[in-house]
Scaffold this active site. Structure first.
Site, PDB file in Angstrom:
ATOM      1  N   GLU A  30       0.856  -1.253  -0.128  1.00  0.00           N
ATOM      2  CA  GLU A  30       0.030  -0.036  -0.057  1.00  0.00           C
ATOM      3  C   GLU A  30       0.974   1.368   0.071  1.00  0.00           C
ATOM      4  O   GLU A  30       1.786   1.342   0.883  1.00  0.00           O
ATOM      5  CB  GLU A  30      -0.845  -0.082   1.317  1.00  0.00           C
ATOM      6  CG  GLU A  30      -1.828   1.298   1.280  1.00  0.00           C
ATOM      7  CD  GLU A  30      -2.860   1.462   2.443  1.00  0.00           C
ATOM      8  OE1 GLU A  30      -2.687   0.480   3.269  1.00  0.00           O
ATOM      9  OE2 GLU A  30      -3.607   2.417   2.407  1.00  0.00           O
ATOM     10  N   ARG A 264       4.787 -13.080   9.797  1.00  0.00           N
ATOM     11  CA  ARG A 264       5.515 -11.941   9.624  1.00  0.00           C
ATOM     12  C   ARG A 264       6.932 -11.675  10.116  1.00  0.00           C
ATOM     13  O   ARG A 264       7.190 -12.536  11.093  1.00  0.00           O
ATOM     14  CB  ARG A 264       4.886 -10.642   9.809  1.00  0.00           C
ATOM     15  CG  ARG A 264       3.657 -10.739  10.538  1.00  0.00           C
ATOM     16  CD  ARG A 264       2.947  -9.387  10.922  1.00  0.00           C
ATOM     17  NE  ARG A 264       3.684  -8.129  10.987  1.00  0.00           N
ATOM     18  CZ  ARG A 264       3.142  -7.089  10.101  1.00  0.00           C
ATOM     19  NH1 ARG A 264       2.167  -7.293   9.188  1.00  0.00           N
ATOM     20  NH2 ARG A 264       3.787  -5.730  10.015  1.00  0.00           N
ATOM     21  N   LYS A 274       4.289   0.340   9.325  1.00  0.00           N
ATOM     22  CA  LYS A 274       4.404   1.598   8.728  1.00  0.00           C
ATOM     23  C   LYS A 274       3.884   2.662   9.668  1.00  0.00           C
ATOM     24  O   LYS A 274       4.024   3.859   9.567  1.00  0.00           O
ATOM     25  CB  LYS A 274       3.860   1.654   7.266  1.00  0.00           C
ATOM     26  CG  LYS A 274       4.530   0.912   6.140  1.00  0.00           C
ATOM     27  CD  LYS A 274       4.141   0.982   4.919  1.00  0.00           C
ATOM     28  CE  LYS A 274       3.048  -0.041   4.832  1.00  0.00           C
ATOM     29  NZ  LYS A 274       2.295  -0.212   3.304  1.00  0.00           N
TER      30      LYS A 274
END
Ligand code: ATP
Ligand code: MG
Length: 583
Positions: A30, A264, A274
């Protein structure tokens, strides 16, 4: 990456059973921030899975949140993927290009009676949905949710209202489009999730063309399907969304992309999200996304990390189905492995102290040969000059040495790297008693490397010839956070929760402005890496990293200023080996 990982096993089965005839993956960032090392793992998984099976990997910008996204992020993401060495060729896609297609599929689902326009507000929707604390099996511990009073609108009414939503007849938040699934489903994600919301925000690509935007859970599977993605690989937090992913694929009757989750990457002493990285940037705890302390790819690159080291790190940690946290020291170990093989050795002195060779003739200068990289024969040698006045590291002299100190102190001998053995004869002090110079005599029989003479000394120190050493600034970094897991924020004594920012290391940057280096460092290109002997690996700073080309060395834009800044990448000592030993 190892082919025996569990994702490859799934893919092999899918190919063998005929579920898919080829492999097509995607990396879907994104554009709301710069990529971090966690994305390096995701990218490796996505690109390598495709490569291993002779397939393809798309780059798709998952850009359906107009408020947070920006073209500058798109550019930064593309630059960093290229720097790591992954290639999406001409397959660059944007979810925002699919708005019309997605709208069409939403209409299709409405027509099947499986979606409805709701008048409840966002707060009411979550209240009706109920709150739940999922246990390990995602079984909710709360009662079933309640149906919205608008749930049973007719297909005609829903079609009309949805078209009116798109046409801008309603205010932001006044209506939503929801999937009609099951408000009693134990998995909260399945309780009539929102598919579209009204937002009058300017999108960085579609501008004002839309005032309704699709939600991630609706958009992502259908974007995958549009591109014929066979295996949609994503991190573990999407596991509970998988039934919804499958529901949308089924109800929209599109290509049956398959979602597979993997753990992850978490790293100690940093944050990999982020959201948190953006706060560090916005609140100016760091100088920007490419601050050399940041775990972003641009920050790591500016710190001196190599693509090879990052890719090797990801390959070594492997992919698993359970979350774990990797020691930062292991990343540094992988980095050192690469830098040791590839970096040119030079000498630099961080805190210079004058060394005067008393029995050396005043005007005499002698050329000595120094090896550029003992790990690489092809790196050759260079000439360094030896004269009467030298610089040594302030730490390498002690007037009253502690036990086991093998460097310079009155009466002791050390070897000057590539040069002679010298014996300390004393030191000079200023009126305040500060040491301003050290004195020594050299032994002319000991010129050259360590093996050329029979004299043995316990210490070898680095040095510079004072007449031609050049000034430089060294920036020494420490971890950005003092806590191993900065996001573990315990309750404070007053009952409020602490913030991850309370764990910031306030001494993570030390600027040493009076350092000195060999004259050849004047030619160092921004992004060029060195080993400063005995001190660690350093890289010439590259402040405007967006100007640098793919290899991190900016040849097209030599720096305007001659001010030489070197960032310390990592020290020479292997802290990882110590950790392993302790365990
Ligand atoms: P963040 O939490 O940093 O905001 P994100 O998941 O929102 O990350 P995206 O840009 O949506 O960021 O992520 C692109 C891809 O990278 C996704 O497939 C996501 O699963 C993956 N990814 C993100 N962070 C990690 C991580 N720490 N380890 C592995 N994969 C990750
Ligand atoms: Mg995301």
């Amino acid at each position: 990456m190892d082919c025996s990982d569990f994702i490859s096993e799934f893919i092999k089965d899918d190919l063998a059973s005929g579920r898919f005839s080829c492999v097509h993956t995607r990396f879907p960032p994104e554009p709301n921030g710069w990529l971090h090392i966690g994305h390096c793992k995701a990218m490796t998984v996505d690109f390598m899975a495709a490569e291993r099976f002779g397939g393809k990997c798309n780059l798709r910008f998952d850009d359906t949140n107009p408020e947070k996204e920006d073209l500058s992020y798109v550019k930064a993401i593309k630059r960093d993927i290229k720097w790591l060495g992954f290639d999406w060729e001409d397959r660059e896609y944007y979810a925002s290009d699919y708005y019309e297609y997605l709208y069409g599929l939403a209409v299709k689902i409405i027509k099947k009676g499986r979606a409805y326009v709701d008048d409840l507000s966002e707060e009411e929707i979550s209240e009706y949905r109920g709150t739940a604390v999922p246990d390990r099996n995602y079984i909710t511990l709360t009662p079933p949710g309640r149906n919205s009073p608008w749930r049973d609108r007719s297909v005609e009414e829903n079609l009309e209202l949805f078209a009116a939503m798109r046409a801008g007849k309603y205010a932001d938040g006044e209506k939503t489009l929801r999937a009609k699934i099951d408000m009693t489903d134990p998995n909260l994600v399945m309780r009539d999730p929102v598919m579209y919301r009204i937002r009058r925000a300017v999108h960085y690509r579609t501008g004002n063309s839309w005032c309704i935007y699709p939600m991630y859970d609706f958009q992502h599977p259908l974007s995958d399907a549009k591109e014929g993605i066979t295996h949609s690989l994503c991190s573990l937090e999407y596991e509970i969304h998988r039934p919804l992913y499958e529901w949308f694929i089924r109800e929209a009757e599109v290509f049956p992309s398959r979602q597979i989750e993997f753990a992850r990457l978490n790293l100690t002493r940093t944050v990999l999200s982020k959201r948190y990285l953006l706060r560090l940037v916005e609140e100016k705890h760091v100088s920007g996304w490419d601050d050399p302390r940041m775990p972003t790819l641009a920050g790591l690159r500016r710190r001196g990390y190599t693509p090879a080291a990052l890719r090797n790190f990801v390959a070594q940690i492997g992919i698993a189905k359970t979350d774990s946290t990797v020691e930062f020291a292991f990343l540094e170990y992988c980095l050192r492995e690469d830098l040791n093989k590839t970096s040119r050795r030079v000498m630099a002195v961080l805190r210079p102290l004058k060394l005067i060779v008393e029995n050396w003739p005043s005007e005499k200068i002698e050329d000595l040969e120094a090896v550029n990289n003992p790990e690489d024969e092809n790196a050759g040698t260079r000439i360094i000059r030896f004269g009467k006045e030298l610089w040594i590291e302030r730490d390498d002299f002690e007037e009253n040495p502690p036990p086991k100190y093998f460097r310079l102190f009155p009466g002791n001998a050390v070897r000057l790297r590539y040069g002679y053995i010298v014996t300390c004869t004393g030191c000079d002090k200023d009126a305040g008693g500060n040491i301003i110079a050290v004195r020594c005599n050299y032994d002319p029989e000991t010129k050259g490397g360590n093996a050329l003479d029979n004299r043995k000394v316990k210490g070898t120190i680095h040095w510079l010839n004072a007449a031609d050493a050049i000034p430089l600034e060294a920036r020494i970094y420490d971890y950005l956070f003092t806590a191993e897991k900065p996001l573990n924020t315990p309750e404070k004594p007053d009952g409020t929760n602490s913030s991850f920012l309370d764990n910031l290391n306030l001494a993570s940057l030390e600027v040493i402005s009076g350092a000195m280096g060999e004259p050849c460092l004047a030619e160092a290109k921004p992004g060029e890496r060195f080993q400063f002997e005995r001190l660690g690996y350093f890289v010439r700073d590259c402040p405007a990293i967006s100007d640098c080309n793919g290899d991190g060395v900016d040849s097209a834009h030599p720096p305007a200023s001659s001010h030489l800044v070197f960032n310390k990448t990592v020290g020479l000592r292997d802290t990882w080996a110590k950790i392993v030993k302790k365990e």
